[in-house]
Design a protein around this motif. Structure first.
Motif, PDB file in Angstrom:
ATOM      1  N   LEU A 396       0.724  -1.091  -0.056  1.00  0.00           N
ATOM      2  CA  LEU A 396      -0.114   0.013   0.124  1.00  0.00           C
ATOM      3  C   LEU A 396       0.948   1.099   0.133  1.00  0.00           C
ATOM      4  O   LEU A 396       0.597   2.203  -0.640  1.00  0.00           O
ATOM      5  CB  LEU A 396      -0.941  -0.124   1.024  1.00  0.00           C
ATOM      6  N   PHE A 397       1.989   1.126   0.874  1.00  0.00           N
ATOM      7  CA  PHE A 397       2.897   2.342   0.904  1.00  0.00           C
ATOM      8  C   PHE A 397       3.407   2.655  -0.485  1.00  0.00           C
ATOM      9  O   PHE A 397       3.896   3.773  -0.788  1.00  0.00           O
ATOM     10  CB  PHE A 397       3.773   2.247   2.051  1.00  0.00           C
ATOM     11  N   LYS A 398       3.882   1.576  -1.134  1.00  0.00           N
ATOM     12  CA  LYS A 398       4.479   1.541  -2.357  1.00  0.00           C
ATOM     13  C   LYS A 398       3.543   1.935  -3.517  1.00  0.00           C
ATOM     14  O   LYS A 398       4.018   2.734  -4.408  1.00  0.00           O
ATOM     15  CB  LYS A 398       5.173   0.320  -2.918  1.00  0.00           C
ATOM     16  N   ASN A 399       2.365   1.641  -3.442  1.00  0.00           N
ATOM     17  CA  ASN A 399       1.692   2.101  -4.846  1.00  0.00           C
ATOM     18  C   ASN A 399       0.349   2.915  -4.283  1.00  0.00           C
ATOM     19  O   ASN A 399      -0.314   3.419  -5.274  1.00  0.00           O
ATOM     20  CB  ASN A 399       0.798   0.660  -5.137  1.00  0.00           C
ATOM     21  N   GLY A 400       0.327   3.454  -2.959  1.00  0.00           N
ATOM     22  CA  GLY A 400      -0.778   4.172  -2.447  1.00  0.00           C
ATOM     23  C   GLY A 400      -0.697   5.442  -3.585  1.00  0.00           C
ATOM     24  O   GLY A 400      -2.041   5.967  -3.818  1.00  0.00           O
ATOM     25  N   ALA A 401       0.317   6.377  -3.852  1.00  0.00           N
ATOM     26  CA  ALA A 401       0.405   7.616  -4.583  1.00  0.00           C
ATOM     27  C   ALA A 401      -0.184   7.367  -6.050  1.00  0.00           C
ATOM     28  O   ALA A 401      -1.325   8.117  -6.362  1.00  0.00           O
ATOM     29  CB  ALA A 401       1.720   8.213  -4.610  1.00  0.00           C
ATOM     30  N   ALA A 402       0.020   6.235  -6.581  1.00  0.00           N
ATOM     31  CA  ALA A 402      -0.579   5.889  -7.781  1.00  0.00           C
ATOM     32  C   ALA A 402      -1.886   5.464  -7.856  1.00  0.00           C
ATOM     33  O   ALA A 402      -2.910   6.031  -8.741  1.00  0.00           O
ATOM     34  CB  ALA A 402       0.194   4.638  -8.623  1.00  0.00           C
ATOM     35  N   ILE A 403      -2.546   4.794  -6.837  1.00  0.00           N
ATOM     36  CA  ILE A 403      -3.928   4.444  -6.766  1.00  0.00           C
ATOM     37  C   ILE A 403      -4.712   5.677  -6.341  1.00  0.00           C
ATOM     38  O   ILE A 403      -5.641   6.245  -7.250  1.00  0.00           O
ATOM     39  CB  ILE A 403      -4.123   3.787  -5.338  1.00  0.00           C
ATOM     40  N   MET A 404      -4.093   6.782  -5.788  1.00  0.00           N
ATOM     41  CA  MET A 404      -4.796   8.092  -5.356  1.00  0.00           C
ATOM     42  C   MET A 404      -4.707   9.074  -6.806  1.00  0.00           C
ATOM     43  O   MET A 404      -5.857   9.780  -6.908  1.00  0.00           O
ATOM     44  CB  MET A 404      -4.104   8.722  -4.399  1.00  0.00           C
ATOM     45  N   GLU A 405      -3.638   9.189  -7.515  1.00  0.00           N
ATOM     46  CA  GLU A 405      -3.561   9.726  -8.726  1.00  0.00           C
ATOM     47  C   GLU A 405      -4.891   9.271  -9.726  1.00  0.00           C
ATOM     48  O   GLU A 405      -5.487   9.994 -10.234  1.00  0.00           O
ATOM     49  CB  GLU A 405      -2.350   9.426  -9.508  1.00  0.00           C
ATOM     50  N   LEU A 406      -5.092   8.002  -9.798  1.00  0.00           N
ATOM     51  CA  LEU A 406      -5.953   7.374 -10.616  1.00  0.00           C
ATOM     52  C   LEU A 406      -7.159   7.889 -10.011  1.00  0.00           C
ATOM     53  O   LEU A 406      -8.372   8.186 -10.958  1.00  0.00           O
ATOM     54  CB  LEU A 406      -5.811   5.884 -10.857  1.00  0.00           C
ATOM     55  N   ALA A 407      -7.762   7.538  -8.794  1.00  0.00           N
ATOM     56  CA  ALA A 407      -8.900   7.960  -8.472  1.00  0.00           C
ATOM     57  C   ALA A 407      -9.214   9.524  -8.346  1.00  0.00           C
ATOM     58  O   ALA A 407     -10.511   9.761  -8.770  1.00  0.00           O
ATOM     59  CB  ALA A 407      -9.220   7.782  -6.964  1.00  0.00           C
ATOM     60  N   ARG A 408      -8.039  10.304  -8.353  1.00  0.00           N
ATOM     61  CA  ARG A 408      -8.367  11.730  -8.598  1.00  0.00           C
ATOM     62  C   ARG A 408      -8.737  12.140  -9.875  1.00  0.00           C
ATOM     63  O   ARG A 408      -9.568  13.056 -10.404  1.00  0.00           O
ATOM     64  CB  ARG A 408      -7.455  12.654  -7.933  1.00  0.00           C
ATOM     65  N   HIS A 409      -8.144  11.401 -10.826  1.00  0.00           N
ATOM     66  CA  HIS A 409      -8.187  11.852 -12.154  1.00  0.00           C
ATOM     67  C   HIS A 409      -9.783  11.553 -12.806  1.00  0.00           C
ATOM     68  O   HIS A 409     -10.039  12.172 -13.577  1.00  0.00           O
ATOM     69  CB  HIS A 409      -7.278  10.813 -13.082  1.00  0.00           C
ATOM     70  N   GLU A 410     -10.633  10.575 -11.987  1.00  0.00           N
ATOM     71  CA  GLU A 410     -11.823  10.385 -12.355  1.00  0.00           C
ATOM     72  C   GLU A 410     -12.651  11.031 -11.253  1.00  0.00           C
ATOM     73  O   GLU A 410     -13.901  10.773 -11.480  1.00  0.00           O
ATOM     74  CB  GLU A 410     -12.004   8.548 -11.892  1.00  0.00           C
ATOM     75  N   GLY A 411     -11.924  11.932 -10.556  1.00  0.00           N
ATOM     76  CA  GLY A 411     -13.171  12.758  -9.741  1.00  0.00           C
ATOM     77  C   GLY A 411     -13.635  12.068  -8.553  1.00  0.00           C
ATOM     78  O   GLY A 411     -14.659  12.454  -8.218  1.00  0.00           O
ATOM     79  N   LEU A 412     -12.916  10.929  -8.117  1.00  0.00           N
ATOM     80  CA  LEU A 412     -13.695  10.238  -7.078  1.00  0.00           C
ATOM     81  C   LEU A 412     -12.469  10.536  -5.866  1.00  0.00           C
ATOM     82  O   LEU A 412     -11.822   9.713  -5.530  1.00  0.00           O
ATOM     83  CB  LEU A 412     -13.643   8.762  -7.225  1.00  0.00           C
ATOM     84  N   GLY A 414     -13.286  10.616  -2.865  1.00  0.00           N
ATOM     85  CA  GLY A 414     -13.610   9.610  -1.567  1.00  0.00           C
ATOM     86  C   GLY A 414     -12.713   8.361  -1.675  1.00  0.00           C
ATOM     87  O   GLY A 414     -11.974   7.974  -0.729  1.00  0.00           O
ATOM     88  N   HIS A 415     -12.483   8.035  -2.971  1.00  0.00           N
ATOM     89  CA  HIS A 415     -11.639   6.635  -3.313  1.00  0.00           C
ATOM     90  C   HIS A 415     -10.274   6.977  -2.958  1.00  0.00           C
ATOM     91  O   HIS A 415      -9.628   6.288  -1.928  1.00  0.00           O
ATOM     92  CB  HIS A 415     -11.487   6.367  -4.692  1.00  0.00           C
ATOM     93  N   ALA A 416      -9.809   8.410  -3.026  1.00  0.00           N
ATOM     94  CA  ALA A 416      -8.506   8.552  -3.100  1.00  0.00           C
ATOM     95  C   ALA A 416      -8.214   8.955  -1.367  1.00  0.00           C
ATOM     96  O   ALA A 416      -7.136   8.408  -0.769  1.00  0.00           O
ATOM     97  CB  ALA A 416      -8.327  10.178  -3.553  1.00  0.00           C
ATOM     98  N   ARG A 417      -9.180   9.370  -0.733  1.00  0.00           N
ATOM     99  CA  ARG A 417      -8.936   9.506   0.614  1.00  0.00           C
ATOM    100  C   ARG A 417      -8.792   8.499   1.472  1.00  0.00           C
ATOM    101  O   ARG A 417      -8.292   8.352   2.593  1.00  0.00           O
ATOM    102  CB  ARG A 417     -10.028  10.477   1.216  1.00  0.00           C
TER     103      ARG A 417
END
Length: 430
Positions: A396-412, A414-417
């Motif tokens: 999660l620490f390794k990939n968390g930033a990438a996950i948040m980037e994709l979620a915010r790109h889609e306007g979600l 809550g997913h990022a948070r």
């Protein structure tokens, strides 16, 4: 049979989903079952099958299954048992296993395979009884591990509540322990929604008339279905080494199913085309179901003459037939060129009925050109898959930033948070 060139042949496939009146009738029947349960089921059985039943009469008892054995020939019992062994052995090779993959960071990814819990099998009982369809539906479900398999089949019409004994023996041999004497759209609705007597299922499979097909289409989404089956189809691709009598017999084996069945010969050999047309005429005159077969051949039969076998393969792939026979000198050389076909029969001795009844592969095969994107019934039809994800803190620490980037790109946000709160909390803890 009419002989045409590949250049002049035009594929005219009509997918018939019933008239407006038939669709409305099915909707009304389903609504009746949903609101009235057994009461509606018994009313429709009396109206359509002319059989008056009580709720206690709906279930086919174990004694009835056993009593059917005395009404069939020993030769039939021997044949159905041998077929069941072949079908089971073929489908056993299709079984899947759950799997897990341990990652270097401690995460575990995998897939869990589970059988469906309850499956309903519809067995026709109108124009003809099909014991072989019992095996083809029930055995793959058993191999998949489905614990509850329920069969429905219409009672004999005209005031008789009996069931074809050959169907009952096939059911008993396949291991069916729960069966009901109901048919038509009302049986499909009862399986999908349940009644006081019948528990709902997860999936409905099996062929039937237009009302059964429309009912399956209507309940899809509440339950899964195998397909909305169309009339049977056969294409024979043959060269001048083929025996015209064999070709004609195989074409008629499907034409006798239904007036709307399709039987087509494709060949680069004009002499074979003419000889096969003559054989069809001769054999048709002696066929017990010649009226049905004649209508099929007249409306949906054809002999297509091509320049080469390769051109014939191109026509085959456009047609995407349910059954394809390669009756050519070297069938293995052409099998790999076939892109679209439900079942492929290789050589002069692999007649379509070999697959229909005995060899082992399933005879419930896509029709109406759907072999372009679908497959015969198999064990996969009776399983479900769940993805499994165990993510480690390191991952999660390794990939968390990438996950948040994709979620915010889609306007979600809550997913990022949902990721961010973990990164902040665990980071502070350290």
């Amino acid at each position: 049979m009419k002989i045409v060139s590949a250049r002049d042949f035009r594929l005219q496939r009509e997918v018939d989903y019933g008239t407006a009146e038939q669709n409305q009738a099915v909707k009304d029947i389903i609504r009746g079952i949903r609101t009235e349960g057994d009461t509606a089921l018994l009313r429709y059985t009396e109206a359509f099958d002319r059989v008056k039943l009580s709720p206690q009469d709906l279930r086919i008892t174990p004694d009835e299954l056993q009593a059917a054995y005395s009404q069939v020939e020993p030769s039939f019992l021997e044949a159905i048992r041998a077929a069941a062994v072949n079908i089971r052995e073929f489908h056993m090779k299709q079984r899947r296993a759950s799997w897990m993959d341990l990652q270097e960071d401690g995460s575990v990814l995998g897939q869990i395979i589970r059988p469906l819990q309850r499956v309903g099998v519809y067995v026709p009982g109108g124009k003809a009884a099909y014991p072989s369809s019992v095996l083809m539906n029930v055995i793959p479900a058993q191999v998949a591990g489905v614990p509850e398999i329920v069969m429905v089949t219409p009672p004999a019409t005209g005031g008789k509540a009996g069931i074809d004994p050959y169907t009952l023996v096939a059911a008993a041999e396949a291991g069916v322990t729960e069966a009901y004497r109901i048919g038509g759209a009302q049986a499909i609705a009862a399986l999908a929604y349940g009644t006081e007597t019948i528990k709902p299922v997860d999936k409905v499979c099996g062929p039937g008339n237009i009302y059964v097909a429309l009912a399956k289409k209507e309940v899809y989404g509440v339950v899964d279905i195998d397909s909305i089956a169309g009339p049977s189809e056969i294409v024979v691709l043959a060269d001048d080494t083929a025996n015209p009598a064999y070709v004609a017999a195989d074409l008629l084996s499907q034409a006798e199913h239904d007036e709307m069945a399709s039987a087509i010969l494709i060949t680069p050999s004009r002499p074979l085309a003419e000889a096969a047309a003559e054989e069809v005429r001769k054999q048709l005159a002696e066929l017990p179901r010649r009226e049905i077969a004649s209508a099929s051949i007249e409306q949906y039969g054809a002999i297509i003459v091509t320049e080469t076998l390769e051109e014939g393969i191109e026509v085959v792939n456009r047609l995407a037939p349910e059954h394809l026979e390669l009756m050519v000198e070297n069938p293995m050389a052409y099998a790999g060129l076939v892109e679209n076909a439900g079942a492929i029969f290789l050589g002069a001795y692999s007649s379509e009925p070999v697959g229909d009844y005995f060899a082992g592969p399933n005879h419930i095969i896509p029709t109406n050109g759907t072999a372009r994107f679908s497959s015969p019934v198999d064990v996969d039809d009776f399983i479900k898959k769940s993805s499994m994800i165990y993510y480690s803190k390191e991952a999660l620490f390794k990939n968390g930033a990438a996950i948040m980037e994709l979620a915010r790109h889609e306007g979600l946000e809550g997913h990022a948070r949902a990721i961010e709160v973990r990164l902040k909390n665990e980071g502070e803890a350290e």
